[in-house]
Design an enzyme around this catalytic site. Sequence first.
Site, PDB file in Angstrom:
ATOM      1  N   THR A 149       5.828   0.018  -1.319  1.00 60.22           N
ATOM      2  CA  THR A 149       6.878   1.019  -1.138  1.00 60.22           C
ATOM      3  C   THR A 149       6.377   2.214  -0.337  1.00 60.22           C
ATOM      4  OG1 THR A 149       7.852   0.366  -3.243  1.00 60.22           O
ATOM      5  CG2 THR A 149       8.490   2.510  -2.376  1.00 60.22           C
ATOM      6  N   GLY A 188       1.686   2.690  -8.102  1.00 59.42           N
ATOM      7  CA  GLY A 188       1.004   3.007  -9.351  1.00 59.42           C
ATOM      8  C   GLY A 188      -0.465   2.650  -9.339  1.00 59.42           C
ATOM      9  N   GLU A 440      10.671  -2.743  -8.195  1.00 58.48           N
ATOM     10  CA  GLU A 440      10.766  -4.143  -7.757  1.00 58.48           C
ATOM     11  C   GLU A 440      12.176  -4.519  -7.318  1.00 58.48           C
ATOM     12  OE1 GLU A 440       7.977  -5.466  -7.219  1.00 58.48           O
ATOM     13  OE2 GLU A 440       7.092  -3.752  -8.221  1.00 58.48           O
TER      14      GLU A 440
END
Length: 685
Positions: A149, A188, A440
């Site tokens: 992302t 993350g 996701e």
Amino acid sequence: MSDFTDHLRPSHDGPAILAKERAQSNIPVDELAHHLLSKDGHLQRQARILSILEKEPLFDKKCQANLSREDLFKVALARAKLLRRLVDRHGWSLEDYKMAEALVDDVSPYFLHMHMFVTTVREQASDTQRDYWMPLIESFKIIGAYAQTELGHGSNVQGLELQARWDPGTSEFILHSPTLTASKWWNGSLGRTANHAIVVAQLLLPKPGSEEYESVGPHPFIVQVRDLKHHQPLSGVVIGDIGPKFGYSTIDNAYMLFNHFRIPHSALLARYSKIDPSTGEYLKPKIPAVVYGTMTYVRSLIVLQSRLALARAVTIAVRYTSIRRQFQDRDNRHGLEVTVLDYPTVQIRILPLLATTYVLHYAGLAMQRTYQNARNEIERGDFSGLAHMHSLSSGLKSLCTGIVADGIETCRRALGGHGYGGASGFTRLSPDYLSRVTVEGDNWMITQQVASYLIKRMQTAANKLDEPTDDGLDATYKEVLKAHRDGLKMEPYKVFDHDSAIVKAFNRRAAALLHEVYVARVLNKTPWTSLMVQLHRVSHAQSLALLVEIFYDTLNSDQSLAPPIKVAMWNLYRLFAFYHMQQESYDFYRSGAVSQNDLDGFSTHVQHLMEKIRPHAVTFVDAWMIPDYLLDSALGRYDGKVYEDLYYRAHRLNPLNRITVNPNYWEDEIVKGEGNSWASLLAKL
């Protein structure tokens, strides 16, 4: 220091109330729990791992609600390190580790390393790359993350801006962020923890006979981004944590940009696409979607995990509303206050969600089987199941996470004022789970992929309309297509008479909605964008039908359940189905799936089913065997000591009650005895 409140007791005996609730149910809770959770050793593993965690002071949760975000992250990293040491100390398996991670309930700084990073390498790396990287990953010699992302693109993977330009002169790739929006974002475990990452970038190759480059689409690369000794970003890499978020305080979501950063030829994960280092020849994947396998894996995992996330919320809600009393019955002003869960206005919010936890359980198991079967086929070179797996995981991820996120909030609100408090058990569960509706694949965006797949299936059915089929979904599509072709009215199903008719009604409703968008898109060439709302509804309708069908098939085929469990489970099935039918009654009527007369009876049937389920509510949540350690909720305690725990947390554990403030506005002192504390306060801001 003790005071007189140590001897006070609540007016309602919570333990006695829950004991009475459990005694009134004839469902053998241990047998139901064994049915749900023992096939993979879940219960035995949970008991074994929990006994170890509870002995470690670092895993004590009683004060973590009062920590700052920085301290929460530090505690989470310390816990993650200790968990990994416990793996070595006790010889834990991977499943043991994941159980410990789930019980601690931190979104661990190692989470992406253990899930997306290792999964991507396992699925996308060549055999040679696997042999090199997997030992380093499994031994934690390196810590990895997954960087896809970007600041400007999330769900639209094709629009990613980060470039990986092939340099034929050195046989290297040059990673470069040409714009600010090309910054990796939200990744993350990467902000402060990871030293390696799977980096997804547009692969740029030289145009034949030209000095210009062209993109051949996003590709995954394995990239070292920090020095292994000093843990500082490598030259040419700017990286850090994005800051406070709505949830996930314990994980370091990242931003990351590259400035003409060179990586070797071996960095391109080369199981499905390759570049010959000597000639520069590019071999593209046979099926481009195979490079998104990691997202499919995570979506399937999210579907499986959704049932326990909702089960936590429902467990708290059922236990607390069984204990809580509010108001006398209007028709019996001299009676006792009414148990909150006995109010139909509370039951209609909680009991359908109780049923949903069981629906999601079987759906999650089915999704895992489908994913594993498809992966096994892909490893053998058979990609035929990829489209179905991708569609299934996308549709169920969108529907299930939406149901659970809304359900968690519904449970919290049903608890009244105490649901807003820090001891409710929702202060971490609710904001952390909210991320699932976006991560996701945004829940609205990915339903377009599902609808596209379904439209193709209906088009295939239309092209073979008069050919026989043994595929149930295909048969339903042909039934709807023929009815429209021949101008026939389909007979509604008797959903109150036959449980199998419920499944057929859900499938017909989904097929009817799909037929409308099929006609609009395929036959009338309606622009895709103008159909997006309908496409979303089609995806959810088909996924909801699948949930109902899986639950029905499981109950219909499983002969192992004791009669009291089976009877009660069928009532859960009907409650879930009739509740959603009532919510979408117009669709069911318009599609000819349910008659007007049956639609009029839904309210009565739902009310009657809730009355049947109500005596078993506490037993049904007990069967999930969620330990108090994981719930971390005064309201949802197994022993029912709700009010004692609420008061203890406020009176004994709240650090704010240990300071004496100075409320005089004309004095700079904030805390008594600290003098002029403005400077120290500002230094922390």
